[in-house]
Write a protein that holds these residues in place. Sequence first.
Motif, PDB file in Angstrom:
ATOM      1  N   PHE A 194       6.326   7.393  -5.092  1.00 16.09           N
ATOM      2  CA  PHE A 194       7.045   6.414  -4.282  1.00 16.09           C
ATOM      3  C   PHE A 194       7.112   5.068  -4.994  1.00 16.09           C
ATOM      4  O   PHE A 194       8.136   4.380  -4.933  1.00 16.09           O
ATOM      5  N   ARG A 195       6.040   4.702  -5.683  1.00 14.03           N
ATOM      6  CA  ARG A 195       6.032   3.447  -6.441  1.00 14.03           C
ATOM      7  C   ARG A 195       7.077   3.501  -7.553  1.00 14.03           C
ATOM      8  O   ARG A 195       7.803   2.526  -7.801  1.00 14.03           O
ATOM      9  N   SER A 196       7.171   4.651  -8.228  1.00  9.96           N
ATOM     10  CA  SER A 196       8.137   4.812  -9.307  1.00  9.96           C
ATOM     11  C   SER A 196       9.572   4.720  -8.793  1.00  9.96           C
ATOM     12  O   SER A 196      10.433   4.094  -9.417  1.00  9.96           O
TER      13      SER A 196
ATOM     14  N   ARG B 166      10.311  -3.193   9.456  1.00 17.99           N
ATOM     15  CA  ARG B 166       8.887  -3.192   9.131  1.00 17.99           C
ATOM     16  C   ARG B 166       8.573  -2.308   7.933  1.00 17.99           C
ATOM     17  O   ARG B 166       7.683  -2.624   7.125  1.00 17.99           O
ATOM     18  N   SER B 167       9.309  -1.209   7.776  1.00 24.94           N
ATOM     19  CA  SER B 167       9.033  -0.295   6.665  1.00 24.94           C
ATOM     20  C   SER B 167       9.264  -0.948   5.315  1.00 24.94           C
ATOM     21  O   SER B 167       8.757  -0.473   4.295  1.00 24.94           O
TER      22      SER B 167
ATOM     23  N   ALA C  42       9.939   3.080  -0.153  1.00 26.11           N
ATOM     24  CA  ALA C  42      10.853   3.587  -1.174  1.00 26.11           C
ATOM     25  C   ALA C  42      12.197   3.955  -0.550  1.00 26.11           C
ATOM     26  O   ALA C  42      13.261   3.685  -1.122  1.00 26.11           O
ATOM     27  N   GLY C  43      12.155   4.560   0.631  1.00 25.48           N
ATOM     28  CA  GLY C  43      13.386   4.924   1.307  1.00 25.48           C
ATOM     29  C   GLY C  43      14.234   3.719   1.642  1.00 25.48           C
ATOM     30  O   GLY C  43      15.461   3.732   1.483  1.00 25.48           O
ATOM     31  N   HIS C  44      13.592   2.657   2.108  1.00 22.97           N
ATOM     32  CA  HIS C  44      14.316   1.437   2.422  1.00 22.97           C
ATOM     33  C   HIS C  44      14.924   0.839   1.164  1.00 22.97           C
ATOM     34  O   HIS C  44      16.080   0.392   1.174  1.00 22.97           O
TER      35      HIS C  44
ATOM     36  N   ASP D 256       0.853  -1.184   0.000  1.00 23.99           N
ATOM     37  CA  ASP D 256       0.000   0.000   0.000  1.00 23.99           C
ATOM     38  C   ASP D 256       0.899   1.246   0.000  1.00 23.99           C
ATOM     39  O   ASP D 256       1.357   1.705   1.047  1.00 23.99           O
ATOM     40  N   PHE D 257       1.155   1.791  -1.186  1.00 28.04           N
ATOM     41  CA  PHE D 257       2.057   2.936  -1.292  1.00 28.04           C
ATOM     42  C   PHE D 257       1.436   4.207  -0.729  1.00 28.04           C
ATOM     43  O   PHE D 257       2.156   5.156  -0.422  1.00 28.04           O
ATOM     44  N   SER D 258       0.126   4.243  -0.591  1.00 18.86           N
ATOM     45  CA  SER D 258      -0.487   5.427   0.007  1.00 18.86           C
ATOM     46  C   SER D 258      -0.254   5.476   1.512  1.00 18.86           C
ATOM     47  O   SER D 258      -0.235   6.553   2.118  1.00 18.86           O
ATOM     48  N   ALA D 259      -0.071   4.318   2.143  1.00 19.34           N
ATOM     49  CA  ALA D 259       0.101   4.260   3.590  1.00 19.34           C
ATOM     50  C   ALA D 259       1.571   4.263   4.009  1.00 19.34           C
ATOM     51  O   ALA D 259       1.937   4.881   4.997  1.00 19.34           O
ATOM     52  N   GLN D 260       2.414   3.554   3.274  1.00 19.61           N
ATOM     53  CA  GLN D 260       3.811   3.421   3.687  1.00 19.61           C
ATOM     54  C   GLN D 260       4.780   3.554   2.523  1.00 19.61           C
ATOM     55  O   GLN D 260       5.897   3.041   2.554  1.00 19.61           O
TER      56      GLN D 260
END
Length: 223
Positions: free
Chosen positions: A60-62, A166-167, A11-13, A2-6
Motif C-alpha cells: 500500500f505504501r508503494s 478520513r481515509s 492508497a485507494g484514496h 500507519d499503513f498497517s492500519a489504514q
Amino acid sequence: MDFSAQGEAFAGHAIAAVDKDLEALSEALDGAAAADLGSLRRRLNEQLDRLRDTHDPDGFRSITEEARHLRQDMSRLRHRSDLRTSVLRSELSRVERAYQHTQGFMTEGAQGRFDQQRATAEDALDRHDIDLAERAIDGMDTLNWAILLSDPTFLAAQFEHLAEQRSASTDPSAFDKLILQGRSAVSQANPEELRRVNGELFDLIAAPAGGGDDVAALAGLRR
C-alpha cells in the motif's frame, strides 16, 4: 501514516484522486499529448490492478508513492509550454463556472474587477502571455473564494465534504478531533471557527478529493 492500519484506504484514496485529476487533464488538453496521457493512464491502471491484489502495508505504501509520482508527472505535463495555454483556458472556464454561483453575492466593484480580470486573461491567452493569464485567473479565483469563505452555508457544505475523507487523513486522531470541533462550530453557527477547522482538515488530507480545487462543484452546495 500507519499503513498497517489504514494503508488500503489511504492508497485507494490516492489512486482515486489521481484518476479524477487525470480525467480533468485529459479533458483540458482535448486530444493533445495523447501519448503522454496514454502512458499516465496505463501506469494508473497498473496501480489499480496492484491495489486489488495487495494486502500488506509495504504494498500500500508503494502504491501511494507511485500515485505521488503520477501527480508529479501530471503537473509537469500541465505546465509544459506547448500545453499551458490549453490548460489555462480550462482553468478559466472552471473559474467562470464558479462565478455563476458567486456573482449575485459580490458587490458591483468586485463584479467589475472580476470582469476586468476575465478580459485580461482572455487577451493574455490569445497573445500566449502565460504569466499574465495565470495572474488574472488567480485574481478571479480569489474573488470567488472571498465570497464562498464568507458564507456559512458554503463553509458547512465544505466541512461535510471534508468529513467524508478520513481515509485520506495523515493523522486520523487529529482528524477526528477536528471533526468534533467542526460539528460544534456548525451547531453554534460559528463561521470563523468552522473556517479554521476546514483549513486544518485540508492540511491533514493528502490530495483532497475536490474540496480545494473544484470551487464550482462546492459552490453549487451553497444554495
